[in-house]
Design an enzyme around this catalytic site. Structure first.
Site, PDB file in Angstrom:
ATOM      1  CB  SER B 109      -0.704   0.109   1.072  1.00 43.51           C
ATOM      2  OG  SER B 109      -0.204   0.041   2.368  1.00 43.51           O
ATOM      3  CB  CYS B 110       2.695   3.317   1.553  1.00 46.36           C
ATOM      4  SG  CYS B 110       2.876   2.246   2.994  1.00 46.36           S
TER       5      CYS B 110
END
Lengths: 269, 269
Positions: B109-110
């Site tokens: 996600s990041c």
């Protein structure tokens, strides 16, 4: 007010038309989760705690780390912390792509992990052209309301992504929320993996936000033939869907929406 | 209609109140970008092409790969493809944290890249307690409209994140859009690095979407004292801001918004 699991309360200065008030506000919890495959760390993701085992299971599938979920012997939190999940596979089993250290490239926007080259981004998944499922257009239009109803944390915090899996006749199979949109999808796919429902032939995945390559890739890896999103798609998501026979619907808002790929699966009455 | 750079046109089936029409639709371009540091691949990110050199420069800063930007000798696209950017540093220079292969954990996600342990997530950045900048509350309320005005691709595609850097008196310094919210921030910080404006003391960064740990971490690494977002923050973003003396404003919508950290920098008239 009792907070949902996955949310917490912090004190804020709330400004309303110039007036200020110090008060508690509910926010979404974000914490790192480290995944270990047979005692080797393979990933760290920032996620909303909850359904961590599903998240790990889904990650194994959607990142192509296991080609057959039956080689996974166990997935569990480690004893010391809830922020580490340990995965153990059948010793000597084939079909486990152990991400080599050299292949761990970083991504600052999504999970292109363990894929060593630009060319390798399109990987391991089986095309979906053979999935003959049909979905009614009116039924599709009804799904966003069902997704919202399954988003308790979003209602509370206003800051969460969600993904929901539906059967072709619109029954909600599984819905998950997370600060990371990719995690929400992994949790749903992980639920299916643990339920031995893979590949997800004949299903619809609805994502709350934008639809980029990574979400499309994850849905493809799970064998989901129909992918829909409330917001817009990226060029690479459309390309991937068209290449692999996936139906891609976006801007699904009320009775106005677009089909970007695989329109033959949508039935209009 | 001429598409903006960064967008492209695809044929879709547009459904409107049951009626169908095949027509072109503008979507955002997403393509992988590989970053190479002194001939070693260090990252692949999915980004909207454009401002790639800024993206690479910002990534070096916000991921703590260079502690002093002056060691960077060159950043340029490679000859063969626009999807690879090569970075060269001063031979023998210190202060370059070469991400070891073992440290390349993935993230779905990041961009927690090159950070080997959960403990190492809070890194390298200098706390901001000493930045005495003050920002007027009414001025803050005016910034979202300025961000929207600087988002041509969003208007066209409805599927883009944006980040904008403002001076304390509200002047727009730099605005960038990208399919990845982290990339939008990296492009802005990279602009500042290339302009030799780091650290970004006395500035405000406004992000279009949700505000997670990674965005807060990147702003902190760039020395930005005031971080604001249109949507909600995560628990870890709030924690990081409070620990490091950063002002964090979220749900900045009209005259109703919240201050989660560093409220002493906001001035109410």
């Amino acid at each position: 007010m009792k907070a949902e699991p996955g949310s917490t309360s912090v004190e804020v200065v709330a400004v309303r038309a110039g007036a200020r008030e110090v008060r508690p506000e509910t926010i979404v919890v974000e914490e790192p989760l480290e995944l270990r495959l047979d005692d080797e760390p393979i990933a760290v993701t920032m996620r909303t705690p909850g359904h961590d085992v599903e998240l790990a299971a889904g990650f194994l599938v959607t990142e192509g780390i296991v080609s057959d979920f039956r080689v996974v012997n166990s997935i569990a939190h480690c004893d010391e912390t809830q922020n580490v999940v340990e995965i153990h596979t059948e010793p000597g089993a084939s079909g486990v792509r152990r991400p080599e250290a050299r292949h761990f490239f970083a991504s600052s926007s999504c999970g292109i992990c363990g894929k060593a080259t630009l060319e390798a981004l399109r990987t391991f998944a089986t095309p979906l052209h053979a999935d003959g499922v049909r979905v009614d257009a009116k039924l599709l239009e009804a799904l966003p309301a069902r997704l919202r109803a399954a988003q308790p944390l979003f209602h509370e915090t206003g800051a969460l992504h969600a993904a929901a899996l539906f059967s072709a006749d619109g029954a909600l199979l599984c819905a998950r929320e997370d600060v990371g949109r990719h995690n929400a999808v992994d949790k749903v796919v992980g639920w299916a993996a643990l339920e031995r429902r893979l590949p997800l032939a004949g299903t619809i995945l609805l994502a709350s936000g934008r639809l980029g390559f990574e979400i499309a890739q994850k849905a493809l890896a799970a064998g989901i033939p129909v992918l829909a999103a409330i917001s817009g798609p990226s060029s690479l998501a459309v390309e991937l869907a068209r290449e692999n026979g996936m139906t891609l619907v976006a801007f699904l808002r009320g009775d106005a929406w677009n089909v970007y790929a695989g329109a033959e699966r949508i039935q209009f009455s």
